[in-house]
Scaffold this motif. Structure first.
Motif, PDB file in Angstrom:
ATOM      1  N   UNK A  29       0.858  -1.174   0.000  1.00  9.35           N
ATOM      2  CA  UNK A  29       0.000   0.000   0.000  1.00  9.35           C
ATOM      3  C   UNK A  29       0.898   1.230   0.000  1.00  9.35           C
ATOM      4  N   UNK A  30       0.520   2.228  -0.779  1.00  8.48           N
ATOM      5  CA  UNK A  30       1.259   3.479  -0.762  1.00  8.48           C
ATOM      6  C   UNK A  30       1.134   4.115   0.613  1.00  8.48           C
ATOM      7  N   UNK A  31       2.221   4.722   1.067  1.00  4.60           N
ATOM      8  CA  UNK A  31       2.171   5.392   2.378  1.00  4.60           C
ATOM      9  C   UNK A  31       0.967   6.323   2.409  1.00  4.60           C
ATOM     10  N   UNK A  32       0.154   6.248   3.468  1.00  9.98           N
ATOM     11  CA  UNK A  32      -1.163   6.883   3.426  1.00  9.98           C
ATOM     12  C   UNK A  32      -1.189   8.399   3.442  1.00  9.98           C
ATOM     13  N   UNK A  33      -0.061   9.045   3.666  1.00  7.03           N
ATOM     14  CA  UNK A  33      -0.081  10.510   3.764  1.00  7.03           C
ATOM     15  C   UNK A  33       1.050  11.127   2.947  1.00  7.03           C
ATOM     16  N   UNK A  71      13.846   4.233  12.066  1.00  5.32           N
ATOM     17  CA  UNK A  71      13.667   5.415  11.228  1.00  5.32           C
ATOM     18  C   UNK A  71      12.386   6.136  11.624  1.00  5.32           C
ATOM     19  N   UNK A  72      12.311   7.379  11.192  1.00  2.00           N
ATOM     20  CA  UNK A  72      11.157   8.230  11.490  1.00  2.00           C
ATOM     21  C   UNK A  72      10.570   8.737  10.182  1.00  2.00           C
ATOM     22  N   UNK A  73       9.251   8.764  10.097  1.00  2.00           N
ATOM     23  CA  UNK A  73       8.567   9.300   8.921  1.00  2.00           C
ATOM     24  C   UNK A  73       7.683  10.457   9.366  1.00  2.00           C
ATOM     25  N   UNK A  74       7.920  11.616   8.807  1.00  2.00           N
ATOM     26  CA  UNK A  74       7.105  12.800   9.087  1.00  2.00           C
ATOM     27  C   UNK A  74       6.197  13.054   7.893  1.00  2.00           C
ATOM     28  N   UNK A  75       4.906  13.267   8.147  1.00  2.00           N
ATOM     29  CA  UNK A  75       3.970  13.409   7.030  1.00  2.00           C
ATOM     30  C   UNK A  75       2.836  14.359   7.380  1.00  2.00           C
ATOM     31  N   UNK A 134       3.926   7.311  17.924  1.00  2.00           N
ATOM     32  CA  UNK A 134       3.191   8.048  16.891  1.00  2.00           C
ATOM     33  C   UNK A 134       2.690   9.345  17.521  1.00  2.00           C
ATOM     34  N   UNK A 135       2.920  10.438  16.821  1.00  2.00           N
ATOM     35  CA  UNK A 135       2.488  11.747  17.307  1.00  2.00           C
ATOM     36  C   UNK A 135       1.594  12.406  16.272  1.00  2.00           C
ATOM     37  N   UNK A 136       0.413  12.813  16.704  1.00  2.00           N
ATOM     38  CA  UNK A 136      -0.540  13.530  15.859  1.00  2.00           C
ATOM     39  C   UNK A 136      -0.649  14.943  16.398  1.00  2.00           C
ATOM     40  N   UNK A 137      -0.454  15.932  15.521  1.00  2.00           N
ATOM     41  CA  UNK A 137      -0.424  17.321  15.986  1.00  2.00           C
ATOM     42  C   UNK A 137      -1.296  18.207  15.106  1.00  2.00           C
ATOM     43  N   UNK A 138      -2.190  18.943  15.775  1.00  2.00           N
ATOM     44  CA  UNK A 138      -3.074  19.881  15.082  1.00  2.00           C
ATOM     45  C   UNK A 138      -2.890  21.275  15.683  1.00  2.00           C
ATOM     46  N   UNK A 139      -2.632  22.231  14.810  1.00  2.00           N
ATOM     47  CA  UNK A 139      -2.469  23.624  15.224  1.00  2.00           C
ATOM     48  C   UNK A 139      -3.270  24.498  14.275  1.00  2.00           C
ATOM     49  N   UNK A 144      -2.490  19.214   9.447  1.00  2.00           N
ATOM     50  CA  UNK A 144      -2.461  18.174  10.466  1.00  2.00           C
ATOM     51  C   UNK A 144      -1.249  17.281  10.191  1.00  2.00           C
ATOM     52  N   UNK A 145      -0.370  17.118  11.173  1.00  2.00           N
ATOM     53  CA  UNK A 145       0.868  16.377  10.959  1.00  2.00           C
ATOM     54  C   UNK A 145       0.880  15.078  11.756  1.00  2.00           C
ATOM     55  N   UNK A 146       1.578  14.098  11.208  1.00  2.00           N
ATOM     56  CA  UNK A 146       1.762  12.821  11.888  1.00  2.00           C
ATOM     57  C   UNK A 146       3.230  12.425  11.789  1.00  2.00           C
ATOM     58  N   UNK A 147       3.823  12.098  12.926  1.00  2.00           N
ATOM     59  CA  UNK A 147       5.203  11.635  12.973  1.00  2.00           C
ATOM     60  C   UNK A 147       5.214  10.238  13.567  1.00  2.00           C
ATOM     61  N   UNK A 148       5.800   9.280  12.827  1.00  2.00           N
ATOM     62  CA  UNK A 148       5.827   7.889  13.278  1.00  2.00           C
ATOM     63  C   UNK A 148       7.280   7.441  13.397  1.00  2.00           C
ATOM     64  N   UNK A 149       7.618   6.952  14.579  1.00  2.00           N
ATOM     65  CA  UNK A 149       8.961   6.441  14.854  1.00  2.00           C
ATOM     66  C   UNK A 149       8.901   4.920  14.843  1.00  2.00           C
ATOM     67  N   UNK A 150       9.669   4.307  13.929  1.00  2.00           N
ATOM     68  CA  UNK A 150       9.640   2.859  13.730  1.00  2.00           C
ATOM     69  C   UNK A 150      10.924   2.204  14.226  1.00  2.00           C
TER      70      UNK A 150
END
Length: 330
Positions: A29-33, A71-75, A134-139, A144-150
């Protein structure tokens, strides 16, 4: 030899594993964001230097004690589906799930990406990947940002992508296309706060003016290495889960202050926070219910030189397992 640049990076694909650390070989699946950053992947081999007899004043040899990858993915979160990454972080069924998900042990994933500058191809295949945080941040007025640390078990590099001809995904990593939906903003999601009194959830608090909201899901994974002829980690131990967050709102009364000041041991002063419309409304929407929320700290700045609105900022901790609902249009 051509110089590689950030524009040469390929899309990232993801698929759930059936067996930990084994690529199922099916379509990704393509990365969702919308990925905005893939910063500093970790490769740590525990490389040790040895000074031995006869090597003189310099070290005579080196050897590796482990193979450690992360690794970390910021999206930017958009409508291209699978906010199932939230489900993955909570140990729920992930990748194109439906309805209410039950939480359990963390799923593991294979993640493939690559880089091509026209004359040179290189692919990276991470296996045994689990969400550490996983961090979800809304300002306000921001995407809307999502950072996932794998944390991954293994990393393999190759000049060719993995051939993938079966499955319901989008294809091999080279077949994945760029996202087309624009990022979501804070105004696109709904955050509802409900008081809990003596175990009973009340009606939503009305008139709240929330300016920012952050949620972090931390699985506190611990790498376990063991004897057995391999330097790769044998397993990832899921330690205590911490679900924390913070929010800032415009001060209008003492409702939140009273709940913060109440005795922390009293079960009658909790909150329920509902985050809705995180994904595509109706077809791929995600609703996240945070029950038994405790307010941990309060910041109430009173700047007399500023005639603007006064803000209250709170940190919170979730004491009970969240509910994740996919494909929910309510």
């Amino acid at each position: 030899m051509a110089v590689r640049t950030g524009s040469d990076l390929l899309r990232m694909g993801i698929m759930k594993e059936t067996t930990y650390g084994t690529d199922p070989g099916t379509k990704l699946y393509s990365w969702p964001h919308i990925i905005t950053n893939f910063p500093n992947p970790t490769e740590d081999f525990g490389r040790t230097m040895i000074r031995s007899l006869g090597s003189g004043r310099l070290y005579g040899m080196t050897y590796d004690t482990k193979s450690e990858y992360g690794f970390t993915v910021e999206s930017l979160v958009n409508d291209d589906g699978a906010v199932s990454l939230i489900a993955a972080a909570l140990g729920a069924q992930a990748i194109a799930p439906a309805d209410t998900l039950s939480l359990g042990d963390l799923e593991s994933f294979v993640i493939e990406t690559g880089i091509s500058n026209g004359s040179d191809l290189s692919y990276e295949l991470y296996k045994g990947c689990k969400v550490n945080t996983l961090t979800l941040e809304a300002t306000e007025n921001e995407p809307l940002t999502m950072t996932v640390d794998w944390i991954a078990q293994t990393l393999t590099r190759s000049t060719s992508q993995v051939t993938r001809s079966s499955g319901s995904g989008d294809g091999a990593v080279g077949d994945l296309t760029d996202p087309t939906a624009v990022p979501k903003q804070m105004g696109d999601i709904t955050i509802t706060v409900k008081p809990i009194t003596n175990g009973t959830v009340g009606s939503a608090m009305t008139g709240l003016i929330m300016r920012s909201f952050t949620l972090e899901i931390a699985n506190n994974l611990e790498r376990i290495y063991s004897l057995g002829g391999t330097k790769h980690l044998g397993s990832l131990i899921e330690q205590g889960m911490d679900i924390t967050g913070s929010f800032t709102l415009i001060s209008q009364n003492d409702d939140f202050a009273a709940r913060f000041a109440a005795d922390g041991a009293n079960n009658g002063v909790q909150l329920e926070i509902v985050i809705d419309n995180i994904g595509k409304a109706a077809t791929e929407n995600v609703k996240l219910v945070l029950p038994k929320v405790r307010l941990l700290s309060r910041d109430f700045a009173k700047d007399v030189t500023d005639a603007g609105p006064i803000e209250e900022a709170y940190d919170f901790h979730v004491q009970s397992s969240p509910t994740v609902t996919m494909n929910d249009s309510s």
